[in-house]
Design an enzyme around this catalytic site. Structure first.
Site, PDB file in Angstrom:
ATOM      1  N   LYS A 196     -29.676  37.818 -12.982  1.00 16.87           N
ATOM      2  CA  LYS A 196     -28.348  38.169 -13.489  1.00 16.87           C
ATOM      3  C   LYS A 196     -28.432  39.531 -14.157  1.00 16.87           C
ATOM      4  O   LYS A 196     -29.419  39.847 -14.824  1.00 16.87           O
ATOM      5  CB  LYS A 196     -27.847  37.113 -14.482  1.00 16.87           C
ATOM      6  CG  LYS A 196     -27.567  35.790 -13.824  1.00 16.87           C
ATOM      7  CD  LYS A 196     -26.731  34.875 -14.703  1.00 16.87           C
ATOM      8  CE  LYS A 196     -27.368  34.591 -16.033  1.00 16.87           C
ATOM      9  NZ  LYS A 196     -28.719  33.955 -15.900  1.00 16.87           N
ATOM     10  N   ASP A 206     -33.112  41.075 -18.756  1.00 18.14           N
ATOM     11  CA  ASP A 206     -33.548  40.361 -17.551  1.00 18.14           C
ATOM     12  C   ASP A 206     -34.114  41.336 -16.525  1.00 18.14           C
ATOM     13  O   ASP A 206     -35.195  41.121 -15.970  1.00 18.14           O
ATOM     14  CB  ASP A 206     -32.364  39.623 -16.920  1.00 18.14           C
ATOM     15  CG  ASP A 206     -31.935  38.417 -17.717  1.00 18.14           C
ATOM     16  OD1 ASP A 206     -32.258  38.359 -18.914  1.00 18.14           O
ATOM     17  OD2 ASP A 206     -31.275  37.542 -17.140  1.00 18.14           O
ATOM     18  N   HIS A 266     -23.653  35.504 -23.081  1.00 16.16           N
ATOM     19  CA  HIS A 266     -24.448  35.634 -24.302  1.00 16.16           C
ATOM     20  C   HIS A 266     -23.534  35.806 -25.506  1.00 16.16           C
ATOM     21  O   HIS A 266     -23.960  36.276 -26.556  1.00 16.16           O
ATOM     22  CB  HIS A 266     -25.367  36.860 -24.237  1.00 16.16           C
ATOM     23  CG  HIS A 266     -26.254  36.919 -23.050  1.00 16.16           C
ATOM     24  ND1 HIS A 266     -25.825  37.385 -21.838  1.00 16.16           N
ATOM     25  CD2 HIS A 266     -27.557  36.576 -22.896  1.00 16.16           C
ATOM     26  CE1 HIS A 266     -26.820  37.344 -20.961  1.00 16.16           C
ATOM     27  NE2 HIS A 266     -27.883  36.850 -21.582  1.00 16.16           N
TER      28      HIS A 266
END
Length: 301
Positions: A76, A81, A190
């Protein structure tokens, strides 16, 4: 350890042993997002909330070479990440393990958010995993899976709305604060901020806003085939998801669009966030619908 036990299972979902190609579909840090999906032809995930160390550990653990020689990684689009997966890929390749990847950026709400350069990867990632997992389970090669991912990606579009943020245990407070009568459009998984706050509206009006944005982005066409994913973000009751989903189908029908695949439930969650997202996936190839309907032995699909 749990990692090694799963690696030894013949039907372990982390790796697919077809044509000596093993596909790891993992780039997610949501609590509960991938619990219950650890079975053949689906994704795997089991690590700390909002943490990405587990993936690096799998890719970089020298023992992994006993089991795999090739990976396809779905990431993602969040800066942490991407950075950590790039490091993992580089180090795995130094150990002669071939790694290919796709970065999912299906969120149309905002550009360059709190943790992202470009658009974020959100609930559309689940459909990417389902399709690539089905292809891998049917024996697709690493190159074929990479090509399939590239074709699928531009057809995934998602936008969401939230009534409350998630509280990361290590932080101890919500990612953002909303009044009891407020909502925020375009939040990230998030608890990143979205693009607008306003007073709570009925489901039909929320749907109208989200569909309008998706239509502007995707140019919905009654002659095309679409899949729809209604995704609860963690604390939204299924009953409310179903109400929202019914309003989505009504709004699409008003545009002459009748989805050929629909799904509602908690798939891309963020701890206790109260919210919902809408993913519309244009099925540019008939095979993609077959992949979505391909059987899996999970409790969470």
């Amino acid at each position: 350890c749990l990692y090694e036990e799963r690696m030894r299972e013949a039907d372990c979902i982390v790796y697919f042993n077809f044509n000596r190609v093993n596909c790891l579909y993992r780039a997610f840090r949501r609590y509960l997002t991938y619990r219950g999906k650890t079975r053949p032809s689906m994704a795997e995930g089991c690590n700390e909330k909002f943490d990405f160390a587990f993936v690096k550990w799998i890719l970089l653990d020298g023992r992994s070479k006993k089991y795999v020689e090739q990976y396809n990684v779905v990431i993602k689009n969040y800066s942490g990440d991407v950075m950590n997966f790039d490091m993992a890929k580089d180090m795995a390749e130094m150990d002669d393990i071939e790694v290919k990847s796709i970065i999912v950026n299906d969120d149309i709400a905002v550009e360059d958010s709190l943790y992202t350069q470009g658009r974020r990867g959100v609930a559309g990632t689940v459909l990417m995993h389902k399709i690539l997992g089905a292809a891998a389970d049917q024996g697709a090669s690493l190159d074929e899976i990479e090509e399939l991912a590239k074709k699928v990606l531009p057809n995934l579009k998602t936008i969401g709305v939230a009534l409350s943020a998630a509280t990361v245990p290590e932080v101890g407070k919500p990612g953002f604060e909303l009044a009891e009568d407020e909502i925020e459009y375009g939040v990230g998984i998030h608890s990143e901020p979205g693009y607008r706050r306003e007073k709570i509206k009925p489901s039909k009006e929320l749907v109208a806003e989200l569909i309008e944005n998706l239509d502007e982005e995707d140019h919905l066409d009654k002659d095309k085939k679409y899949a729809v994913l209604i995704n609860g973000m963690g604390a939204t009751p299924l009953m409310e998801q179903y109400v929202f989903g019914n309003d989505v189908l009504d709004a699409l029908e008003a545009k002459g669009v009748k989805p050929v695949f629909t799904k509602a439930g908690n798939y891309m969650t963020s701890i206790e966030m109260a919210g919902i997202s809408l993913t519309i996936f244009e099925l540019a190839e008939d095979k993609w619908l077959e992949y979505l309907n391909y059987p899996v032995e999970t409790i969470a699909w």
